[in-house]
Write a protein that holds these residues in place. Structure first.
Motif: not given
Length: 236
Positions: A108-119, A133-142, A224-229
């Protein structure tokens, strides 16, 4: 009834049964042949579609924008497996639309719009009305479908953090239940709703989710977990 009469009756019944079985035996191959013809794949088109290059890239074919016999067979095979009609190997908008959905599911983040280098981060794409929900390059859910804020009550964009969680929250503002609520920006939160997340015009700013998805987010996220909209909901 005499023994002779009974024999004649039995013989007549046997002959009728033989005729019936013979008719069934002749009809069966015909029915199968008709069924086979109806299910056979139609001939491949030689015409390139408007999404020829996109489809070729998706299928790992040489990307030249021209319809080769191998291209058509590969596209047709994809269409048959996904139940797309007509399945003539044409790279049209319906076929490309299904492929785009599959690409979104894969990354889902193929365009790189969501910053996934924050954990661990919960991404919300307002334009596509999806979240994951993503953790680095790992897609956790969705990704899963969501319903965000309607016109005048838009879900605010930008980087945020989960700051308060309430598993069986009650909104005093709107007098409704907000199960699995996880607040990330003022009164805006992830939470489940009754009914369809596809219904319009949208929420009052929260990210509405199906119950199972909201429950999964509850188990995956912490304060404390990040959310990016990002993006813009159609119609706002």
């Amino acid at each position: 009834m005499t023994i002779r009469a009974k024999k004649r009756t039995t013989s007549s019944a046997v002959r009728r049964l033989s005729v019936l079985l013979g008719a069934v035996g002749l009809a069966a191959p015909l029915t199968l042949a008709i069924g086979g013809t109806a299910q056979a794949a139609p001939a491949c088109t030689t015409k390139a579609g408007p999404h020829q290059k996109d489809v070729e890239k998706f299928l790992g074919l040489p990307v030249d924008g021209r319809q080769a016999p191998a291209d058509c067979r590969a596209i047709q095979d994809f269409q048959i497996k996904r139940g797309i009609r007509p399945n003539i190997g044409y790279a049209g908008p319906v076929t490309w639309g299904v492929m785009r959905e599959e690409l979104t599911a894969r990354n889902p983040n193929a365009a790189g719009r969501c910053p996934v280098n924050v954990g661990r981060v919960a991404c919300v794409d307002l334009t596509r009305q999806i979240s994951w929900v993503q953790d680095g390059k790992s897609l956790k859910f969705g990704p899963v479908p969501v319903r965000t804020g309607r016109d005048g009550h838009e879900t605010r964009t930008g980087a945020k953090k989960v700051y308060w969680r309430s598993i069986d929250h009650w909104s005093t503002l709107y007098d409704v239940r907000m199960p699995y609520a996880q607040f990330f920006d003022g009164g805006q939160a992830f939470h489940s709703i009754e009914g369809s997340v596809r219904s319009q015009p949208g929420s009052h700013g929260c990210v509405n989710m199906r119950p199972g998805d909201a429950k999964a987010y509850w188990s995956l996220l912490r304060n404390g977990d990040d959310v990016f909209v990002y993006g813009r909901k159609p119609g706002t």
